[in-house]
Design a protein around this motif. Structure first.
Motif, mmCIF file in Angstrom:
data_model
loop_
_atom_site.group_PDB
_atom_site.id
_atom_site.type_symbol
_atom_site.label_atom_id
_atom_site.label_comp_id
_atom_site.label_asym_id
_atom_site.label_seq_id
_atom_site.Cartn_x
_atom_site.Cartn_y
_atom_site.Cartn_z
ATOM 1 N N ARG A 6 -57.395 9.311 -33.021
ATOM 2 C CA ARG A 6 -57.510 10.516 -32.214
ATOM 3 C C ARG A 6 -58.292 11.557 -32.993
ATOM 4 O O ARG A 6 -58.502 11.429 -34.200
ATOM 5 C CB ARG A 6 -56.136 11.062 -31.837
ATOM 6 C CG ARG A 6 -55.289 11.541 -33.011
ATOM 7 C CD ARG A 6 -53.963 12.084 -32.522
ATOM 8 N NE ARG A 6 -53.091 12.522 -33.595
ATOM 9 C CZ ARG A 6 -53.128 13.728 -34.171
ATOM 10 N NH1 ARG A 6 -54.050 14.634 -33.769
ATOM 11 N NH2 ARG A 6 -52.289 14.049 -35.128
ATOM 12 N N ARG A 7 -58.713 12.601 -32.300
ATOM 13 C CA ARG A 7 -59.429 13.676 -32.968
ATOM 14 C C ARG A 7 -58.425 14.700 -33.492
ATOM 15 O O ARG A 7 -57.569 15.181 -32.754
ATOM 16 C CB ARG A 7 -60.414 14.341 -32.008
ATOM 17 C CG ARG A 7 -61.260 15.419 -32.666
ATOM 18 C CD ARG A 7 -62.453 15.765 -31.806
ATOM 19 N NE ARG A 7 -63.240 16.835 -32.395
ATOM 20 C CZ ARG A 7 -64.428 17.216 -31.952
ATOM 21 N NH1 ARG A 7 -64.960 16.621 -30.892
ATOM 22 N NH2 ARG A 7 -65.106 18.194 -32.540
ATOM 23 N N ALA A 8 -58.522 15.023 -34.780
ATOM 24 C CA ALA A 8 -57.606 15.982 -35.382
ATOM 25 C C ALA A 8 -57.936 17.391 -34.908
ATOM 26 O O ALA A 8 -59.095 17.742 -34.669
ATOM 27 C CB ALA A 8 -57.685 15.920 -36.904
ATOM 28 N N ASP A 12 -53.305 19.779 -37.316
ATOM 29 C CA ASP A 12 -53.301 18.681 -38.289
ATOM 30 C C ASP A 12 -53.894 19.084 -39.626
ATOM 31 O O ASP A 12 -53.941 18.261 -40.555
ATOM 32 C CB ASP A 12 -54.108 17.495 -37.741
ATOM 33 C CG ASP A 12 -53.589 16.995 -36.418
ATOM 34 O OD1 ASP A 12 -52.422 16.591 -36.365
ATOM 35 O OD2 ASP A 12 -54.359 17.012 -35.426
ATOM 36 N N ARG A 13 -54.338 20.307 -39.737
ATOM 37 C CA ARG A 13 -55.124 20.726 -40.899
ATOM 38 C C ARG A 13 -54.420 20.425 -42.224
ATOM 39 O O ARG A 13 -54.997 19.805 -43.128
ATOM 40 C CB ARG A 13 -55.443 22.215 -40.772
ATOM 41 C CG ARG A 13 -56.434 22.767 -41.794
ATOM 42 C CD ARG A 13 -55.746 23.317 -43.018
ATOM 43 N NE ARG A 13 -56.727 23.839 -43.969
ATOM 44 C CZ ARG A 13 -56.467 24.041 -45.261
ATOM 45 N NH1 ARG A 13 -55.269 23.767 -45.750
ATOM 46 N NH2 ARG A 13 -57.400 24.514 -46.056
ATOM 47 N N VAL A 16 -53.992 16.602 -42.986
ATOM 48 C CA VAL A 16 -55.238 15.971 -43.415
ATOM 49 C C VAL A 16 -55.569 16.376 -44.845
ATOM 50 O O VAL A 16 -55.990 15.543 -45.666
ATOM 51 C CB VAL A 16 -56.390 16.319 -42.460
ATOM 52 C CG1 VAL A 16 -57.714 15.781 -43.000
ATOM 53 C CG2 VAL A 16 -56.132 15.759 -41.071
ATOM 54 N N TYR A 63 -58.872 10.793 -36.849
ATOM 55 C CA TYR A 63 -57.590 10.720 -37.546
ATOM 56 C C TYR A 63 -56.779 9.562 -36.990
ATOM 57 O O TYR A 63 -56.601 9.445 -35.766
ATOM 58 C CB TYR A 63 -56.859 12.041 -37.314
ATOM 59 C CG TYR A 63 -55.671 12.340 -38.189
ATOM 60 C CD1 TYR A 63 -55.599 11.926 -39.511
ATOM 61 C CD2 TYR A 63 -54.612 13.099 -37.685
ATOM 62 C CE1 TYR A 63 -54.514 12.240 -40.302
ATOM 63 C CE2 TYR A 63 -53.517 13.422 -38.463
ATOM 64 C CZ TYR A 63 -53.470 12.993 -39.776
ATOM 65 O OH TYR A 63 -52.388 13.312 -40.558
ATOM 66 N N GLY A 67 -51.350 8.827 -39.164
ATOM 67 C CA GLY A 67 -51.604 9.674 -40.318
ATOM 68 C C GLY A 67 -52.065 8.951 -41.562
ATOM 69 O O GLY A 67 -52.148 9.547 -42.637
ATOM 70 N N ALA A 70 -58.232 9.308 -42.419
ATOM 71 C CA ALA A 70 -59.004 10.357 -41.753
ATOM 72 C C ALA A 70 -60.451 10.288 -42.209
ATOM 73 O O ALA A 70 -60.728 9.986 -43.381
ATOM 74 C CB ALA A 70 -58.425 11.742 -42.053
#
Length: 209
Positions: A6-8, A12-13, A16, A63, A67, A70
């Motif tokens: 998926r796109r973070a 999610d900062r 990551v 991402y 988790g 990335a």
């Protein structure tokens, strides 16, 4: 392998940034920037967090849903290798030094040296960083994470670029079509970095064609 990607987003900062910190804590370049292990543990996450901020603001982060991995990508236009003017408010190497370790010139120097050899002739996808959780490395997660972008590059005729921070990672990238540009970055009294360029790959020819 099939990886749920998926796109973070901004939420999610920090996750990551922690992943990058864990994956690159003992990387040759990180060890050169922060030679003392205790000091590196204290500031390394802040240092790499700037990359996360840049990718969230100006590019994208692919991402893994669990988790575990990335990839930070920027689309760089022709004639603009970094997308920032040195000395300006968006000067990324200067920001990395200011945020992480203001008295450590290596925080800034690594970005200056890599920026000096960054290709400018063609628009391209720039793989700013890719990280896999230490306990999951060797499972093919990085390749699975990159593959959709590389396939899109091939369809659209867009090249890609990265800097490998170790010979091991350089060999892995070569398997996906990247080639060493021939001009390594020598960090002063430190390791080499290997800039790599990937031309769009032709579609495989059907054996029945």
């Amino acid at each position: 392998m099939v990886l749920d990607i998926r796109r973070a987003g901004q939420a999610d900062r920090d996750a990551v940034a922690r992943l990058l910190d864990e994956a690159f804590r003992d990387d040759p370049v990180s060890s050169w920037v922060f030679p003392d292990p205790e000091h590196r543990a204290a500031v390394h996450g802040r240092f790499l967090g700037v990359f996360v901020d840049v990718a969230l603001a100006e590019g994208r982060i692919d991402y893994a849903a669990d988790g575990s991995a990335a990839a930070l990508w920027l689309r760089v236009p022709a004639g603009d290798p970094e997308g920032h003017d040195a000395g300006g408010e968006d000067d990324v190497p200067a920001r990395m030094r200011a945020v992480a370790d203001p008295d450590n010139e290596r925080c800034e120097l690594v970005g200056r040296l890599t920026g000096a050899v960054h290709p400018t002739a063609e628009e391209h996808e720039y793989l700013l960083m890719i990280a896999v959780a230490p306990g999951r490395q060797g499972e093919g997660l990085g390749t699975a994470l990159m593959r959709p972008v590389l396939e899109r590059c091939d369809r659209d005729g867009v090249p890609a670029y990265l800097e490998a921070s170790s010979e091991r990672s350089m060999r892995l990238y070569e398997r996906l079509g990247w080639e060493f540009t021939g001009e390594a970055v020598q960090l002063p009294e430190g390791p080499l970095m290997w800039p790599m360029w990937r031309k769009p790959q032709p579609a495989p020819t059907s054996p029945l064609a």
